[in-house]
Design an enzyme around this catalytic site. Structure first.
Site, PDB file in Angstrom:
ATOM      1  N   HIS A  32      10.268   2.011  -4.337  1.00 57.70           N
ATOM      2  CA  HIS A  32       9.155   2.811  -3.832  1.00 57.70           C
ATOM      3  C   HIS A  32       9.543   3.460  -2.512  1.00 57.70           C
ATOM      4  CE1 HIS A  32       4.863   3.840  -3.813  1.00 57.70           C
ATOM      5  NE2 HIS A  32       4.891   3.618  -2.510  1.00 57.70           N
ATOM      6  N   ASP A  34       8.169   5.875   0.494  1.00 51.65           N
ATOM      7  CA  ASP A  34       7.010   6.477   1.148  1.00 51.65           C
ATOM      8  C   ASP A  34       7.439   7.676   1.981  1.00 51.65           C
ATOM      9  OD1 ASP A  34       4.769   4.802   0.370  1.00 51.65           O
ATOM     10  OD2 ASP A  34       5.778   3.208   1.480  1.00 51.65           O
ATOM     11  N   MET A  36       6.079  10.496   4.412  1.00 50.43           N
ATOM     12  CA  MET A  36       4.931  10.815   5.266  1.00 50.43           C
ATOM     13  C   MET A  36       5.280  11.977   6.183  1.00 50.43           C
ATOM     14  SD  MET A  36       3.795   6.967   6.380  1.00 50.43           S
ATOM     15  CE  MET A  36       4.083   5.564   5.292  1.00 50.43           C
ATOM     16  N   HIS A  65       6.291   8.314  -3.248  1.00 49.00           N
ATOM     17  CA  HIS A  65       4.868   8.399  -2.907  1.00 49.00           C
ATOM     18  C   HIS A  65       4.717   9.380  -1.758  1.00 49.00           C
ATOM     19  CE1 HIS A  65       1.140   6.148  -1.112  1.00 49.00           C
ATOM     20  NE2 HIS A  65       0.823   7.328  -1.594  1.00 49.00           N
ATOM     21  N   MET A  67       2.779  11.116   0.850  1.00 49.23           N
ATOM     22  CA  MET A  67       1.582  11.126   1.693  1.00 49.23           C
ATOM     23  C   MET A  67       1.684  12.351   2.587  1.00 49.23           C
ATOM     24  SD  MET A  67       1.263   7.065   2.511  1.00 49.23           S
ATOM     25  CE  MET A  67       2.908   6.576   2.015  1.00 49.23           C
ATOM     26  N   MET A 136      -4.462   2.849  -3.705  1.00 44.80           N
ATOM     27  CA  MET A 136      -4.089   2.360  -2.380  1.00 44.80           C
ATOM     28  C   MET A 136      -5.002   1.201  -1.986  1.00 44.80           C
ATOM     29  SD  MET A 136      -1.460   3.975  -1.359  1.00 44.80           S
ATOM     30  CE  MET A 136      -1.453   3.313   0.320  1.00 44.80           C
ATOM     31  N   ASP A 174      -0.643  -0.326  -4.205  1.00 44.82           N
ATOM     32  CA  ASP A 174       0.231  -0.277  -3.038  1.00 44.82           C
ATOM     33  C   ASP A 174      -0.556  -0.662  -1.798  1.00 44.82           C
ATOM     34  OD1 ASP A 174       2.073   0.283  -1.068  1.00 44.82           O
ATOM     35  OD2 ASP A 174       2.099   2.444  -1.397  1.00 44.82           O
TER      36      ASP A 174
END
Length: 227
Positions: A32, A34, A36, A65, A67, A136, A174
């Protein structure tokens, strides 16, 4: 029956040793990542160049993912680079179906994510256009937060639609997933469990992956581990 999927989150890994940290979770189903942008969420992490480097360093499928703001512009390149699954936030776009189509056309699975405070009901009709739903269970933006159990109602609602045949997708969660919370998520119908510090904070990350998978399988109504 399917096997519980464990997706270690590199947000909790040592960023100076990402290739080694990926190797440390051999046996994980997804890795995974992230992403951002310091706009959609206040934190800033990594982007496409690091994802490309990770793709060259590991055989574990990358679960990106995003964001970020403007996923319609930024999501497809992650798919084009070779990410297995590219998830963006429902709150970040007015046209999630279009973004999903573009991600799929670029060669990846498309995922939709919702924040803890975002109701799932407005999105149930469009989930047939997605391959994953990422619920989430903390506020997106920072690791190490406490699990919010109230979000499990969303997983349960979507699990019912999957079990009835109305949807075909992976239910992912998550935030705050560890030995104390993974069973509640599994009982609610989750398929894929993102875990950060519970894996990378362990002395043996690969064993932590196996333990989380076993805990989920022990209580899940629809997942098991072949023996």
């Amino acid at each position: 029956m399917a096997t519980p999927m464990i997706a270690p989150s590199i947000l909790s890994a040592d960023f100076a040793r990402l290739a080694e940290e990926a190797a440390a979770v051999a046996g994980a189903d997804w890795l995974h990542v992230d992403v951002m942008d310091a706009h959609f969420v206040p934190n800033l992490t990594l982007g496409l160049p690091v994802v490309k480097s990770l793709l060259a360093a590991t055989d574990i499928p990358l679960d990106c993912h995003l964001m970020i703001d403007d996923p319609g512009r930024w999501a497809p390149p992650y798919a084009e680079a070779g990410a297995h699954n590219v998830t963006f936030h429902a709150e970040a776009t007015d046209d999630p179906r279009s973004v999903a189509r573009d991600i799929r056309a670029a060669g990846a699975k498309a995922g939709l994510s919702v924040k803890p405070g975002t109701p799932i009901e407005p999105y149930l009709e469009i989930l047939k256009d997605f391959d994953t739903l990422l619920v989430m269970s903390v506020e997106p933006g920072f690791g190490g937060q406490s699990f919010i159990p109230e979000v499990l109602s969303k997983a349960k609602a979507v699990r019912q639609l999957v079990d009835s045949g109305e949807l075909t997708l992976i239910v992912e969660i998550d935030g705050g997933i560890n030995a104390d919370t993974v069973e509640a998520a599994a009982e609610a119908g989750v398929d894929c469990f993102v875990a950060g510090s519970a894996v990378y904070g362990a002395s043996d990350p690969a064993e932590a992956v196996r333990a989380l998978r076993a805990s989920a399988a022990n209580v899940s109504p629809h997942l098991s581990i072949s023996r």
